[in-house]
Design a protein around this motif. Structure first.
Motif, PDB file in Angstrom:
ATOM      1  N   LYS A   1       2.362   9.466   5.283  1.00 34.51           N
ATOM      2  CA  LYS A   1       1.374  10.068   4.385  1.00 34.51           C
ATOM      3  C   LYS A   1       1.875   9.912   2.954  1.00 34.51           C
ATOM      4  O   LYS A   1       2.327  10.858   2.308  1.00 34.51           O
ATOM      5  CB  LYS A   1       1.147  11.526   4.775  1.00 34.51           C
ATOM      6  N   ALA A   2       1.790   8.665   2.479  1.00 35.47           N
ATOM      7  CA  ALA A   2       2.440   8.287   1.224  1.00 35.47           C
ATOM      8  C   ALA A   2       1.865   9.024   0.016  1.00 35.47           C
ATOM      9  O   ALA A   2       2.614   9.492  -0.852  1.00 35.47           O
ATOM     10  CB  ALA A   2       2.330   6.773   1.020  1.00 35.47           C
ATOM     11  N   PHE A   3       0.537   9.103  -0.070  1.00 37.67           N
ATOM     12  CA  PHE A   3      -0.079   9.798  -1.208  1.00 37.67           C
ATOM     13  C   PHE A   3       0.362  11.255  -1.232  1.00 37.67           C
ATOM     14  O   PHE A   3       0.736  11.796  -2.276  1.00 37.67           O
ATOM     15  CB  PHE A   3      -1.605   9.705  -1.113  1.00 37.67           C
ATOM     16  N   ARG A   4       0.339  11.892  -0.065  1.00 41.41           N
ATOM     17  CA  ARG A   4       0.767  13.292   0.054  1.00 41.41           C
ATOM     18  C   ARG A   4       2.234  13.441  -0.338  1.00 41.41           C
ATOM     19  O   ARG A   4       2.619  14.407  -1.001  1.00 41.41           O
ATOM     20  CB  ARG A   4       0.531  13.765   1.487  1.00 41.41           C
TER      21      ARG A   4
ATOM     22  N   MET B   1       3.213  15.865  -3.382  1.00 44.42           N
ATOM     23  CA  MET B   1       4.059  17.028  -3.115  1.00 44.42           C
ATOM     24  C   MET B   1       5.372  16.969  -3.884  1.00 44.42           C
ATOM     25  O   MET B   1       5.886  17.994  -4.336  1.00 44.42           O
ATOM     26  CB  MET B   1       4.340  17.136  -1.615  1.00 44.42           C
ATOM     27  N   ALA B   2       5.927  15.772  -4.032  1.00 42.61           N
ATOM     28  CA  ALA B   2       7.202  15.637  -4.736  1.00 42.61           C
ATOM     29  C   ALA B   2       7.075  16.100  -6.183  1.00 42.61           C
ATOM     30  O   ALA B   2       7.917  16.846  -6.698  1.00 42.61           O
ATOM     31  CB  ALA B   2       7.687  14.192  -4.680  1.00 42.61           C
ATOM     32  N   VAL B   3       6.004  15.657  -6.853  1.00 44.51           N
ATOM     33  CA  VAL B   3       5.789  16.068  -8.240  1.00 44.51           C
ATOM     34  C   VAL B   3       5.441  17.554  -8.311  1.00 44.51           C
ATOM     35  O   VAL B   3       5.982  18.297  -9.136  1.00 44.51           O
ATOM     36  CB  VAL B   3       4.686  15.209  -8.891  1.00 44.51           C
ATOM     37  N   GLU B   4       4.541  17.992  -7.452  1.00 43.37           N
ATOM     38  CA  GLU B   4       4.113  19.395  -7.456  1.00 43.37           C
ATOM     39  C   GLU B   4       5.304  20.335  -7.236  1.00 43.37           C
ATOM     40  O   GLU B   4       5.487  21.315  -7.969  1.00 43.37           O
ATOM     41  CB  GLU B   4       3.068  19.613  -6.369  1.00 43.37           C
TER      42      GLU B   4
ATOM     43  N   SER C   1       0.519   6.695  -6.809  1.00 41.89           N
ATOM     44  CA  SER C   1      -0.766   7.306  -7.177  1.00 41.89           C
ATOM     45  C   SER C   1      -0.733   8.811  -6.948  1.00 41.89           C
ATOM     46  O   SER C   1      -1.268   9.583  -7.749  1.00 41.89           O
ATOM     47  CB  SER C   1      -1.907   6.678  -6.374  1.00 41.89           C
ATOM     48  N   GLY C   2      -0.123   9.238  -5.833  1.00 43.02           N
ATOM     49  CA  GLY C   2       0.006  10.668  -5.565  1.00 43.02           C
ATOM     50  C   GLY C   2       0.833  11.369  -6.622  1.00 43.02           C
ATOM     51  O   GLY C   2       0.488  12.469  -7.079  1.00 43.02           O
ATOM     52  N   CYS C   3       1.930  10.736  -7.026  1.00 38.49           N
ATOM     53  CA  CYS C   3       2.766  11.294  -8.103  1.00 38.49           C
ATOM     54  C   CYS C   3       1.965  11.457  -9.389  1.00 38.49           C
ATOM     55  O   CYS C   3       2.009  12.499 -10.051  1.00 38.49           O
ATOM     56  CB  CYS C   3       3.963  10.369  -8.369  1.00 38.49           C
TER      57      CYS C   3
ATOM     58  N   ASP D   1       0.809  -1.215   0.000  1.00 40.37           N
ATOM     59  CA  ASP D   1       0.000   0.000   0.000  1.00 40.37           C
ATOM     60  C   ASP D   1       0.847   1.271   0.000  1.00 40.37           C
ATOM     61  O   ASP D   1       0.442   2.286  -0.578  1.00 40.37           O
ATOM     62  CB  ASP D   1      -0.930   0.014   1.208  1.00 40.37           C
ATOM     63  N   PHE D   2       2.005   1.240   0.666  1.00 38.39           N
ATOM     64  CA  PHE D   2       2.831   2.448   0.709  1.00 38.39           C
ATOM     65  C   PHE D   2       3.242   2.871  -0.689  1.00 38.39           C
ATOM     66  O   PHE D   2       3.033   4.022  -1.097  1.00 38.39           O
ATOM     67  CB  PHE D   2       4.082   2.227   1.570  1.00 38.39           C
ATOM     68  N   TRP D   3       3.821   1.953  -1.461  1.00 44.18           N
ATOM     69  CA  TRP D   3       4.295   2.319  -2.800  1.00 44.18           C
ATOM     70  C   TRP D   3       3.129   2.579  -3.745  1.00 44.18           C
ATOM     71  O   TRP D   3       3.210   3.451  -4.621  1.00 44.18           O
ATOM     72  CB  TRP D   3       5.220   1.235  -3.359  1.00 44.18           C
ATOM     73  N   THR D   4       2.033   1.862  -3.574  1.00 45.05           N
ATOM     74  CA  THR D   4       0.856   2.094  -4.420  1.00 45.05           C
ATOM     75  C   THR D   4       0.315   3.505  -4.215  1.00 45.05           C
ATOM     76  O   THR D   4       0.030   4.233  -5.180  1.00 45.05           O
ATOM     77  CB  THR D   4      -0.238   1.065  -4.102  1.00 45.05           C
ATOM     78  N   GLU D   5       0.186   3.922  -2.950  1.00 48.37           N
ATOM     79  CA  GLU D   5      -0.328   5.255  -2.654  1.00 48.37           C
ATOM     80  C   GLU D   5       0.643   6.338  -3.094  1.00 48.37           C
ATOM     81  O   GLU D   5       0.237   7.374  -3.639  1.00 48.37           O
ATOM     82  CB  GLU D   5      -0.608   5.376  -1.156  1.00 48.37           C
ATOM     83  N   LEU D   6       1.939   6.118  -2.854  1.00 47.61           N
ATOM     84  CA  LEU D   6       2.929   7.126  -3.220  1.00 47.61           C
ATOM     85  C   LEU D   6       2.929   7.367  -4.732  1.00 47.61           C
ATOM     86  O   LEU D   6       2.897   8.515  -5.195  1.00 47.61           O
ATOM     87  CB  LEU D   6       4.317   6.673  -2.752  1.00 47.61           C
TER      88      LEU D   6
END
Length: 325
Positions: free
Chosen positions: A275-278, A282-285, A57-59, A50-55
């Motif tokens: 807060k993996a999605f965040r 944030m990294a991409v933004e 997805s956030g990107c 879930d950590f990598w999936t959410e991260l």
């Protein structure tokens, strides 16, 4: 007279509005964001994690919202540093505007990252970093603080004679080093009770095997800490199967549906949820802002929370552990 004054005010307001509109039309660079081509190389792309999936997805959501190109290139195993470096070589050859990178080693990718920077490619670290500061930007959990929070909580479950073991993920990677450091700090003088630290190479099965070995080697263990999802879930499975949940408390880092199930079953006593999605968003933004010449902070903490059986269904925590519900 009053009528003329009213007309003058209306005309002045309209002229001011037109001026704002025409100024925006004449200087679009002030209001438009330039598209940025990016390649992200995580440690792994694992749909079961879930950590990598959410991260990721956030990107992807941030890239879509900013109308920018993002390609994901991931190794098959988290500990496969050579494959990650091969993907980094391929990414450099594609000449994107930015490479987002989650290094699996503190130093093994340094020369390639320097080569990318020499070619004018921006470098953003996500989740972890290298010993040498090559990056332009880092977005990650404060892993020392995350470990410290976990250690302070774990201490409340123990006494001065309790034996403790750590199952970590990949030896030498920044997240493993810093979480263990923080965990020891949080335990305080109870850190002297840590009898063993082992590494599962971010494999559920390896963590399971190592936990069984620890329970056999130290039959009076009272707490095992897993330092990422793979290690913590492997520990939880082993303790559950051994029917040892009333003897051995399990604490860990990272959240998944299985982790929540293990907490509901009384196996997990506490987990630090990143807060993996965040983090990914944030990294991409922030990379896009940096590419457009905007001022950005070099080190951004994406945050984390302690989740326990007592607070897991609080509204704020529920949104964090069930981000897609």
């Amino acid at each position: 007279m009053k009528s003329h004054k009213k007309e003058i005010i209306i005309i002045a307001v309209l002229m001011a509005a037109l001026l704002v509109i025409f100024t925006g039309l004449l200087t679009p660079e002030a209001t438009q964001t330039q598209e940025c081509s990016m390649i992200y190389i995580p440690k792994i792309k694992d749909d079961a994690n879930d950590f990598w999936t959410e991260l990721i997805s956030g990107c992807q959501m941030a890239a879509e919202e900013y109308n920018s190109e993002l390609e994901i290139m991931a190794p098959a195993k988290e500990e496969d540093i050579e494959e990650q470096n091969q993907l980094l070589r391929e990414a450099i050859e594609k000449k994107p505007d930015a490479i987002l990178f989650s290094p699996s080693s503190m130093s093994a990718s340094d020369e390639l990252l320097k080569e990318a920077k020499d070619q004018g490619i921006r470098i953003t670290y996500i989740d972890s970093y290298t010993e040498e500061e090559i990056q332009d930007l880092t977005v990650a959990t404060d892993n020392v603080e995350a470990g410290r929070m976990l250690g302070k909580y774990a201490r409340t479950l123990l006494n001065k004679d309790s034996k403790i073991a750590i199952v970590s993920h990949v030896k030498g990677v920044s997240t493993a080093v810093e979480r263990e450091q923080g965990f020891r700090e949080g335990l305080g003088d109870y850190a002297d009770n840590i009898v063993d630290v082992v590494y599962c190479n971010s494999l559920y099965e390896k963590s399971y095997e190592l936990t069984n070995e620890l329970m056999e080697k130290y039959p009076d263990l009272e707490l095992i800490a897993g330092m990422n999802e793979y290690s913590a879930v492997g520990v939880g499975r082993a303790v559950c199967d051994a029917q040892a949940k009333d003897q051995i408390a399990v604490v860990g880092v990272d959240c998944s549906q299985e982790a929540i199930n293990l907490m509901e079953m009384g196996v997990y006593k506490g987990i630090i949820v990143q807060k993996a999605f965040r983090m990914g968003y944030m990294a991409v933004e922030e990379t896009i802002h940096m590419y457009n010449g905007d001022a950005v902070e070099k080190n951004i903490d994406s945050g984390c929370e302690l989740v326990t059986p007592e607070n897991m269904y609080d509204s704020d925590i529920e949104r964090l552990i069930f981000p897609f519900n």
